[in-house]
Scaffold this active site. Structure first.
Site, PDB file in Angstrom:
ATOM      1  N   SER A  78       0.791  -1.235   0.000  1.00 34.49           N
ATOM      2  CA  SER A  78       0.000   0.000   0.000  1.00 34.49           C
ATOM      3  C   SER A  78       0.820   1.280   0.000  1.00 34.49           C
ATOM      4  O   SER A  78       0.246   2.372  -0.007  1.00 34.49           O
ATOM      5  CB  SER A  78      -0.953   0.013   1.198  1.00 34.49           C
ATOM      6  OG  SER A  78      -2.032  -0.868   0.975  1.00 34.49           O
ATOM      7  N   LYS A  81      -0.241   3.660  -2.606  1.00 29.39           N
ATOM      8  CA  LYS A  81      -1.297   4.680  -2.472  1.00 29.39           C
ATOM      9  C   LYS A  81      -0.747   6.099  -2.386  1.00 29.39           C
ATOM     10  O   LYS A  81      -1.488   7.052  -2.616  1.00 29.39           O
ATOM     11  CB  LYS A  81      -2.173   4.371  -1.259  1.00 29.39           C
ATOM     12  CG  LYS A  81      -2.982   3.086  -1.404  1.00 29.39           C
ATOM     13  CD  LYS A  81      -3.899   2.869  -0.198  1.00 29.39           C
ATOM     14  CE  LYS A  81      -4.777   1.633  -0.356  1.00 29.39           C
ATOM     15  NZ  LYS A  81      -4.056   0.370  -0.151  1.00 29.39           N
ATOM     16  N   SER A 135      -5.581   3.220   4.569  1.00 24.06           N
ATOM     17  CA  SER A 135      -5.212   2.274   3.513  1.00 24.06           C
ATOM     18  C   SER A 135      -6.427   1.522   2.975  1.00 24.06           C
ATOM     19  O   SER A 135      -6.357   0.315   2.710  1.00 24.06           O
ATOM     20  CB  SER A 135      -4.154   1.286   4.025  1.00 24.06           C
ATOM     21  OG  SER A 135      -3.205   1.014   3.042  1.00 24.06           O
TER      22      SER A 135
END
Length: 309
Positions: A78, A81, A135
């Site tokens: 993640s 992101k 997340s």
């Protein structure tokens, strides 16, 4: 809780009570990360970090304070992101636009869950907040899906931006980080953190302690995946955590330590809390060593590049 298999063997412990114990199937062993498979965890460093990859840089002077396997290319989970947020922010899309979660946003890669049900509607700003702070995978996917030109155009924009930033070891295939084919190096991610930390929205949303969003008749509470943002010992300007089994536990941060703005990258940490422990080790090390006494780890380790499988 492990679900008992229908075919599991059973036996009577005490006939007079007719007590039955069913033997559960053995739990699956944890999947090895790419870093473990490449032998990166065998590399030592002066702080005994649990992350197999680490890089700490003074953001102002670009001085490298610590490096460990910082050229190894691994899945980044993640941490992806951060680029997702940067693309959305720089696109100047209307942040108050209402977006619906669709079946397309449901994770078919890792089959992870989400409290954002199909049909839920949130603003683009709320989706950004949840993606960067908590997340939220469906939030991140919806941000990419609703980009002008759709998801393919969004992924293309991610890779184009990476090239513009000189992130030569980086490749993205989707906006959440659930795919192990999203890969980068600590060197590239330090570059990304440097750029992203200048974006006010990314700074605010990634370091927010928590938020509430109204979804239909429900009010959902979300918290930051990085508990260090609430610690009085830390002054964090930007952060992002990440985890999939192929990547291990990951953490990137921009933080002020002992008067210095530092960029920290920790990849492929084996334990759930070890990435936090590594960050704490670095903070104490810098604070006790002083700005002039900090020296880079000797560059004696073998750098391994892990390619997509």
């Amino acid at each position: 809780m492990v679900k008992h298999a229908r075919s599991a063997k059973s036996f009577v412990v005490a006939k007079q009570r007719r007590s039955v114990i069913r033997l559960a199937a053995p739990a699956a062993l944890p999947r090895a990360s790419f870093g473990q498979l490449a032998g990166l965890h065998g590399m030592s460093d002066q702080l005994d970090l649990k992350s197999s990859v680490a890089l700490v840089i003074d953001q102002d002077t670009r001085e490298v304070l610590l490096r460990k396997n910082d050229s190894a290319v691994l899945p980044i989970a993640s941490i992806t992101k951060l680029m997702t947020g940067l693309i959305v922010s720089e696109a100047k899309l209307p942040m108050d636009e209402v977006i619906s979660i669709t079946q397309d946003d449901v994770d078919t890669e890792k089959h992870s869950g989400s409290r954002l049900r199909v049909g839920a509607t949130l603003s683009r700003q709320e989706l950004m907040h949840l993606a960067l702070m908590s997340s939220e995978n469906r939030a991140a996917h919806a941000l990419g899906r609703t980009y002008p030109g759709g998801l393919s155009a969004f992924v293309e924009a991610m890779n184009t931006k990476a090239k513009l930033l000189g992130m030569k070891d980086t490749h993205y295939v989707e906006p959440t980080g659930l795919s192990s084919r999203n890969q980068s190096s600590a060197q590239d991610l330090a570059n990304l953190v440097n750029i992203a930390s200048s974006d006010p929205m990314l700074r605010e949303f990634s370091t927010s302690h928590g938020t509430e969003v109204a979804v239909g008749n429900r009010t959902l509470q979300y918290r930051n995946t990085n508990r260090l943002v609430a610690s009085p010992a830390w002054e964090i300007g930007l952060q992002k955590t990440g985890y999939i089994s192929e990547a291990g536990q990951c953490l990137v941060m921009q933080a002020k330590v002992a008067g210095r703005k530092l960029i920290m990258v920790f990849l492929d940490s084996a334990g759930k809390l070890s990435r936090i422990g590594d960050a704490e080790r670095v903070r104490r090390w810098v604070e006790t060593s002083g700005p002039t006494a900090v020296v880079p780890t000797p560059s004696t380790t073998t750098l391994v590049r892990q390619v997509s499988g």
